[in-house]
Design a protein around this motif. Structure first.
Motif, PDB file in Angstrom:
ATOM      1  N   LEU A 126     -19.283  20.961 -44.633  1.00 13.64           N
ATOM      2  CA  LEU A 126     -20.193  21.595 -43.672  1.00 13.64           C
ATOM      3  C   LEU A 126     -19.638  22.924 -43.145  1.00 13.64           C
ATOM      4  N   ARG A 127     -20.476  23.953 -43.158  1.00 12.54           N
ATOM      5  CA  ARG A 127     -20.139  25.252 -42.562  1.00 12.54           C
ATOM      6  C   ARG A 127     -21.190  25.562 -41.486  1.00 12.54           C
ATOM      7  N   MET A 128     -20.839  26.422 -40.546  1.00  9.20           N
ATOM      8  CA  MET A 128     -21.764  26.793 -39.475  1.00  9.20           C
ATOM      9  C   MET A 128     -23.085  27.333 -40.035  1.00  9.20           C
ATOM     10  N   ARG A 129     -22.991  28.091 -41.134  1.00 11.56           N
ATOM     11  CA  ARG A 129     -24.229  28.673 -41.679  1.00 11.56           C
ATOM     12  C   ARG A 129     -25.209  27.595 -42.174  1.00 11.56           C
ATOM     13  N   HIS A 130     -24.668  26.439 -42.619  1.00  9.86           N
ATOM     14  CA  HIS A 130     -25.569  25.367 -43.058  1.00  9.86           C
ATOM     15  C   HIS A 130     -26.399  24.841 -41.886  1.00  9.86           C
ATOM     16  N   ILE A 131     -25.776  24.814 -40.706  1.00  7.21           N
ATOM     17  CA  ILE A 131     -26.503  24.365 -39.524  1.00  7.21           C
ATOM     18  C   ILE A 131     -27.574  25.400 -39.179  1.00  7.21           C
ATOM     19  N   GLY A 132     -27.208  26.670 -39.277  1.00  9.63           N
ATOM     20  CA  GLY A 132     -28.178  27.753 -39.034  1.00  9.63           C
ATOM     21  C   GLY A 132     -29.392  27.641 -39.940  1.00  9.63           C
ATOM     22  N   GLU A 133     -29.160  27.239 -41.183  1.00  5.62           N
ATOM     23  CA  GLU A 133     -30.267  27.125 -42.148  1.00  5.62           C
ATOM     24  C   GLU A 133     -31.261  26.015 -41.791  1.00  5.62           C
ATOM     25  N   GLU A 134     -30.822  25.084 -40.941  1.00  3.46           N
ATOM     26  CA  GLU A 134     -31.689  23.964 -40.555  1.00  3.46           C
ATOM     27  C   GLU A 134     -32.495  24.234 -39.284  1.00  3.46           C
ATOM     28  N   MET A 135     -32.391  25.475 -38.728  1.00  6.28           N
ATOM     29  CA  MET A 135     -33.065  25.784 -37.459  1.00  6.28           C
ATOM     30  C   MET A 135     -34.041  26.936 -37.619  1.00  6.28           C
ATOM     31  N   ASP A 136     -35.031  26.972 -36.698  1.00  6.90           N
ATOM     32  CA  ASP A 136     -35.912  28.132 -36.637  1.00  6.90           C
ATOM     33  C   ASP A 136     -35.275  29.261 -35.816  1.00  6.90           C
ATOM     34  N   LEU A 137     -34.361  28.912 -34.930  1.00  4.94           N
ATOM     35  CA  LEU A 137     -33.666  29.920 -34.118  1.00  4.94           C
ATOM     36  C   LEU A 137     -32.648  30.670 -34.982  1.00  4.94           C
ATOM     37  N   THR A 138     -32.229  31.846 -34.507  1.00  2.00           N
ATOM     38  CA  THR A 138     -31.212  32.574 -35.277  1.00  2.00           C
ATOM     39  C   THR A 138     -29.855  31.894 -35.099  1.00  2.00           C
ATOM     40  N   ARG A 139     -28.999  32.126 -36.103  1.00  2.00           N
ATOM     41  CA  ARG A 139     -27.687  31.494 -36.104  1.00  2.00           C
ATOM     42  C   ARG A 139     -26.826  31.950 -34.925  1.00  2.00           C
ATOM     43  N   GLN A 140     -27.111  33.159 -34.419  1.00  3.13           N
ATOM     44  CA  GLN A 140     -26.325  33.685 -33.287  1.00  3.13           C
ATOM     45  C   GLN A 140     -26.401  32.748 -32.082  1.00  3.13           C
ATOM     46  N   VAL A 141     -27.526  32.034 -31.965  1.00  5.54           N
ATOM     47  CA  VAL A 141     -27.684  31.096 -30.849  1.00  5.54           C
ATOM     48  C   VAL A 141     -26.567  30.046 -30.863  1.00  5.54           C
ATOM     49  N   ILE A 142     -26.196  29.587 -32.047  1.00  3.86           N
ATOM     50  CA  ILE A 142     -25.118  28.590 -32.145  1.00  3.86           C
ATOM     51  C   ILE A 142     -23.811  29.193 -31.622  1.00  3.86           C
ATOM     52  N   TYR A 147     -23.443  31.580 -29.602  1.00  2.00           N
ATOM     53  CA  TYR A 147     -23.537  31.829 -28.162  1.00  2.00           C
ATOM     54  C   TYR A 147     -23.179  30.552 -27.390  1.00  2.00           C
ATOM     55  N   HIS A 148     -23.611  29.409 -27.885  1.00  2.00           N
ATOM     56  CA  HIS A 148     -23.401  28.149 -27.165  1.00  2.00           C
ATOM     57  C   HIS A 148     -22.080  27.448 -27.513  1.00  2.00           C
ATOM     58  N   PHE A 149     -21.562  27.683 -28.709  1.00  2.00           N
ATOM     59  CA  PHE A 149     -20.400  26.909 -29.167  1.00  2.00           C
ATOM     60  C   PHE A 149     -19.327  27.814 -29.752  1.00  2.00           C
ATOM     61  N   ASP A 150     -18.092  27.406 -29.487  1.00  2.00           N
ATOM     62  CA  ASP A 150     -16.932  28.176 -29.929  1.00  2.00           C
ATOM     63  C   ASP A 150     -16.409  27.607 -31.255  1.00  2.00           C
ATOM     64  N   GLY A 151     -17.202  27.705 -32.292  1.00  2.00           N
ATOM     65  CA  GLY A 151     -16.757  27.263 -33.620  1.00  2.00           C
ATOM     66  C   GLY A 151     -17.178  25.845 -33.965  1.00  2.00           C
ATOM     67  N   LYS A 152     -16.836  25.438 -35.190  1.00  2.00           N
ATOM     68  CA  LYS A 152     -17.285  24.159 -35.747  1.00  2.00           C
ATOM     69  C   LYS A 152     -16.742  22.965 -34.948  1.00  2.00           C
ATOM     70  N   ASP A 153     -15.460  22.999 -34.583  1.00  2.00           N
ATOM     71  CA  ASP A 153     -14.875  21.854 -33.876  1.00  2.00           C
ATOM     72  C   ASP A 153     -15.522  21.652 -32.507  1.00  2.00           C
ATOM     73  N   ASP A 154     -15.808  22.761 -31.824  1.00  2.00           N
ATOM     74  CA  ASP A 154     -16.447  22.688 -30.508  1.00  2.00           C
ATOM     75  C   ASP A 154     -17.867  22.121 -30.636  1.00  2.00           C
ATOM     76  N   LEU A 155     -18.606  22.628 -31.622  1.00  2.00           N
ATOM     77  CA  LEU A 155     -19.961  22.126 -31.859  1.00  2.00           C
ATOM     78  C   LEU A 155     -19.928  20.631 -32.190  1.00  2.00           C
ATOM     79  N   MET A 156     -18.974  20.228 -33.023  1.00  2.00           N
ATOM     80  CA  MET A 156     -18.890  18.814 -33.421  1.00  2.00           C
ATOM     81  C   MET A 156     -18.532  17.927 -32.231  1.00  2.00           C
ATOM     82  N   ALA A 157     -17.690  18.432 -31.322  1.00  6.19           N
ATOM     83  CA  ALA A 157     -17.351  17.655 -30.127  1.00  6.19           C
ATOM     84  C   ALA A 157     -18.620  17.402 -29.308  1.00  6.19           C
TER      85      ALA A 157
END
Lengths: 204, 204
Positions: free
Chosen positions: A33-49, A51-61
């Motif tokens: 899994l890469r951050m861009r794969h998560i971006g591909e699953e959303m209608d929002l832009t990837r920058q939103v991720i 903005y809210h999360f400091d990398g993959k480990d933070d998002l996963m937490a």
């Protein structure tokens, strides 16, 4: 936009990101899994991720907290429920359900167990999972203690019994997920009854 | 170079690659592992890995077989061993040892459990792990059956007991590895004695 609207919007955004994370994990597993794969699953832009999360480990937490909350909040137990009935309801919930909308219990459990194994490499993930483990175990210990107080169960070591039940649930799910043993959750349920819960009974 | 020398050399090369894989996994975990990280842990050129293995998943499948073989081949049981003593030896081995040179039992178990969780995404890994599970469970079932035949154990469902023991071992190791519960393997050992093995006894 009022502060309240802002909170609501940001809560919705978090929900959107969590669901996109879920879809991406279900599709690829954690390892690839890469951050861009998560971006591909959303209608929002990837920058939103970002903005809210400091990398993959933070998002996963955050994602782990999100799944854990759903399980912890979803058992409904009436105040006057018989201790054994409550225990059965809690065990069945952890093994077989609850059901949610888009993602099934097993969709959830697959990502949960994969992140569980990965937690050996990430202290923050480990802390979240440990807290969830203690929460689930604690709810089982509490009903065993209530049963002892009410004279429904023998005077056993409630903590030890709660741990055994929690562990038997974990391995029943994991054997289904990792080895494809479809009958493992039912086998775990029977083993919990026969080897653990039956010895709680005061009738023996 | 004779054919025999060629076989010996290629066996050594496999061993070198397996040990490099071990070091790389121990350092990084499975999720972040790339083939080049394994190359960095060897004195041989990275091309050797690509000559022997068709990518990361193929290498990991061989690595799983390599770890499984070491566990399956390492329990020494005398022909005239008491069934309960053999059972204890097998359980202790899976929970606490064997010891090897460079990598400890827990180094091995950490990578094993991480790959176990990942197996939901890889059918070949799942097959190898399932075979190993059946092998370990089978060796426990066999000694329970022998104990029943010899009159040392009650006439129980040996398959069911073997599965319970195997699962209790798994979760005891996993709780230590993923949640950092250092005492979990000892707790699993006590629970196996109290809830499973004691009920095998003919003295009850």
């Amino acid at each position: 936009m009022s502060e309240q609207d802002g909170e609501a919007a940001s809560k919705d955004t978090r929900e959107v990101i969590m669901e996109a994370t879920f879809r991406a994990l279900r599709e690829r597993g954690y390892g690839d899994l890469r951050m861009r794969h998560i971006g591909e699953e959303m209608d929002l832009t990837r920058q939103v991720i970002h903005y809210h999360f400091d990398g993959k480990d933070d998002l996963m937490a955050s994602f782990l907290e999100y799944i854990a909350e759903q399980y912890e909040g979803s058992v409904e137990v009436a105040d006057d429920m018989d201790p054994r009935a409550e225990l059965d309801a809690r065990i069945d919930q952890c093994l077989f359900g609850p059901e949610f909308d888009e993602f099934t219990h097993w969709d959830r459990m697959k990502v949960y167990h994969e992140l569980f194994a990965h937690a050996q490499n990430d202290d923050r993930h480990r802390d979240i999972l440990d807290e969830h483990y203690e929460q689930i175990k604690g709810s089982i210990v509490a009903v065993i203690e209530r049963g002892i107080d009410e004279g429904a169960f023998r005077d056993v070591d409630a903590d030890r019994f709660g741990q055994l039940v929690t562990d038997a649930i974990h391995v029943g799910r994991e054997r289904r997920i990792s080895l494809g043993h479809e009958e493992a959750p039912e086998e775990a349920r029977e083993a919990i009854d026969e080897f653990i819960l039956d010895s709680l009974s005061v009738d023996e």
